[in-house]
Structures are given as C-alpha cells and as structure tokens.
Design a protein around this motif. Structure first.
Motif, PDB file in Angstrom:
ATOM      1  N   LYS A 181       0.835  -1.207   0.000  1.00 31.00           N
ATOM      2  CA  LYS A 181       0.000   0.000   0.000  1.00 31.00           C
ATOM      3  C   LYS A 181       0.863   1.247   0.000  1.00 31.00           C
ATOM      4  O   LYS A 181       2.049   1.201   0.327  1.00 31.00           O
ATOM      5  CB  LYS A 181      -0.938  -0.001   1.209  1.00 31.00           C
ATOM      6  CG  LYS A 181      -1.972  -1.120   1.188  1.00 31.00           C
ATOM      7  CD  LYS A 181      -2.951  -0.950   2.321  1.00 31.00           C
ATOM      8  CE  LYS A 181      -4.050  -2.023   2.268  1.00 31.00           C
ATOM      9  NZ  LYS A 181      -5.037  -1.847   3.370  1.00 31.00           N
ATOM     10  N   GLN A 182       0.232   2.354  -0.337  1.00 32.99           N
ATOM     11  CA  GLN A 182       0.943   3.630  -0.314  1.00 32.99           C
ATOM     12  C   GLN A 182       1.040   4.160   1.113  1.00 32.99           C
ATOM     13  O   GLN A 182       0.233   3.814   1.983  1.00 32.99           O
ATOM     14  CB  GLN A 182       0.203   4.649  -1.195  1.00 32.99           C
ATOM     15  CG  GLN A 182       0.309   4.360  -2.685  1.00 32.99           C
ATOM     16  CD  GLN A 182      -0.251   5.494  -3.522  1.00 32.99           C
ATOM     17  OE1 GLN A 182      -1.131   6.219  -3.091  1.00 32.99           O
ATOM     18  NE2 GLN A 182       0.270   5.659  -4.723  1.00 32.99           N
ATOM     19  N   ARG A 183       2.013   5.000   1.334  1.00 35.49           N
ATOM     20  CA  ARG A 183       2.144   5.646   2.637  1.00 35.49           C
ATOM     21  C   ARG A 183       0.953   6.581   2.832  1.00 35.49           C
ATOM     22  O   ARG A 183       0.561   7.305   1.923  1.00 35.49           O
ATOM     23  CB  ARG A 183       3.452   6.427   2.711  1.00 35.49           C
ATOM     24  CG  ARG A 183       3.786   6.957   4.088  1.00 35.49           C
ATOM     25  CD  ARG A 183       5.173   7.581   4.123  1.00 35.49           C
ATOM     26  NE  ARG A 183       6.224   6.616   3.825  1.00 35.49           N
ATOM     27  CZ  ARG A 183       7.532   6.895   3.936  1.00 35.49           C
ATOM     28  NH1 ARG A 183       7.915   8.091   4.339  1.00 35.49           N
ATOM     29  NH2 ARG A 183       8.421   5.972   3.637  1.00 35.49           N
ATOM     30  N   GLU A 184       0.393   6.545   4.044  1.00 32.68           N
ATOM     31  CA  GLU A 184      -0.770   7.371   4.330  1.00 32.68           C
ATOM     32  C   GLU A 184      -0.579   8.138   5.629  1.00 32.68           C
ATOM     33  O   GLU A 184       0.148   7.715   6.528  1.00 32.68           O
ATOM     34  CB  GLU A 184      -2.031   6.489   4.458  1.00 32.68           C
ATOM     35  CG  GLU A 184      -2.002   5.493   5.577  1.00 32.68           C
ATOM     36  CD  GLU A 184      -3.296   4.695   5.724  1.00 32.68           C
ATOM     37  OE1 GLU A 184      -4.205   4.851   4.899  1.00 32.68           O
ATOM     38  OE2 GLU A 184      -3.388   3.908   6.685  1.00 32.68           O
ATOM     39  N   LEU A 185      -1.277   9.262   5.698  1.00 35.91           N
ATOM     40  CA  LEU A 185      -1.224  10.089   6.899  1.00 35.91           C
ATOM     41  C   LEU A 185      -1.969   9.403   8.040  1.00 35.91           C
ATOM     42  O   LEU A 185      -3.047   8.848   7.834  1.00 35.91           O
ATOM     43  CB  LEU A 185      -1.835  11.456   6.610  1.00 35.91           C
ATOM     44  CG  LEU A 185      -1.902  12.458   7.758  1.00 35.91           C
ATOM     45  CD1 LEU A 185      -1.736  13.880   7.225  1.00 35.91           C
ATOM     46  CD2 LEU A 185      -3.212  12.366   8.513  1.00 35.91           C
ATOM     47  N   VAL A 186      -1.374   9.462   9.221  1.00 33.46           N
ATOM     48  CA  VAL A 186      -2.052   8.973  10.424  1.00 33.46           C
ATOM     49  C   VAL A 186      -2.527  10.158  11.263  1.00 33.46           C
ATOM     50  O   VAL A 186      -3.704  10.272  11.588  1.00 33.46           O
ATOM     51  CB  VAL A 186      -1.122   8.071  11.260  1.00 33.46           C
ATOM     52  CG1 VAL A 186      -1.815   7.652  12.552  1.00 33.46           C
ATOM     53  CG2 VAL A 186      -0.671   6.860  10.458  1.00 33.46           C
ATOM     54  N   ALA A 187      -1.596  11.053  11.590  1.00 33.20           N
ATOM     55  CA  ALA A 187      -1.943  12.210  12.412  1.00 33.20           C
ATOM     56  C   ALA A 187      -0.848  13.256  12.307  1.00 33.20           C
ATOM     57  O   ALA A 187       0.316  12.916  12.105  1.00 33.20           O
ATOM     58  CB  ALA A 187      -2.138  11.811  13.871  1.00 33.20           C
TER      59      ALA A 187
END
Length: 120
Positions: free
Chosen positions: A42-48
């Motif tokens: 998966k692609q890197r995604e924002l958490v917080a």
C-alpha cells in the motif's frame, strides 16, 4: 536534522503502543510534526499531524483511538495508539517540517520507520 523513531512492536488486537520520535541536530524551527504509515503493498498514508501550537489532524480510521502530542522543548512527537486492530499493522514513519542548519526554508524530514504489528 535527524529523526529517530521508537516504540513499535508486536501487540494483540485491542492493545496499546506508544510511539516516540525525537528530532536532533541544529534546529531553528519545527512547524508541523506527524506520523504516517505504510502497510505492505500500500501507499504511505497520513495517520496524524500536530502543529507547533497544538492543532491536530487525524485520519478517519484512527480517530478516537490514536492521540498525537508533542513536547516542543524536547523536539519530540508522540503517538499513543489504543484499541489497536490488525489493519493498523504497518511501518510507522515520523515527519517534521523543519528549518535546520543549512536549510533555506522548511524541509520535510523523515524518520527511519518503526514496525507495528497487531495480531488478531
């Protein structure tokens, strides 16, 4: 500027972990700090993310379970993760928008990543 993340590990579903990330080096300004994650395939995604004034932003998938905080005096950002789920399994990366020695403006720095594995 270097970011050093720590606190990852293996935990059962429903458990908790606390990630830490400290920025070191000659630092003049740190604006927004944050956590991102990347699961296999998966692609890197924002958490917080959290600004220098404490304003926070969360991904919908972690709202109510994760809490981001920072200690400006220590150039450190934290991520308290509660009620962990198997789908939270990923490598977690910290990020900071920073002006350090030799920078001519804000630069996005990344930590090395810390593995979080949640078993079902």
């Amino acid at each position: 500027v270097q970011l050093q993340a720590s606190g990852g590990g293996l935990v059962q579903a429903g458990g908790s972990l606390r990630l830490s990330c400290v920025a070191s080096g000659t630092i003049f300004v740190i604006r927004t700090m944050g956590w991102y994650r990347q699961a296999p395939g998966k692609q890197r995604e924002l958490v917080a993310t959290i600004t220098s004034l404490g304003s926070t932003n969360y991904a919908d998938s972690v709202k109510g379970r994760f809490t981001i905080s920072r200690d400006n005096a220590k150039n450190t950002v934290y991520l308290q993760m509660n009620s962990l789920r198997p789908e939270d399994t990923a490598v977690y990366y910290c990020n900071s928008e920073t002006v350090g020695l030799g920078d001519y403006g804000l630069v996005n720095y990344w930590g090395q990543g810390t593995q979080v594995t949640v078993s079902s």
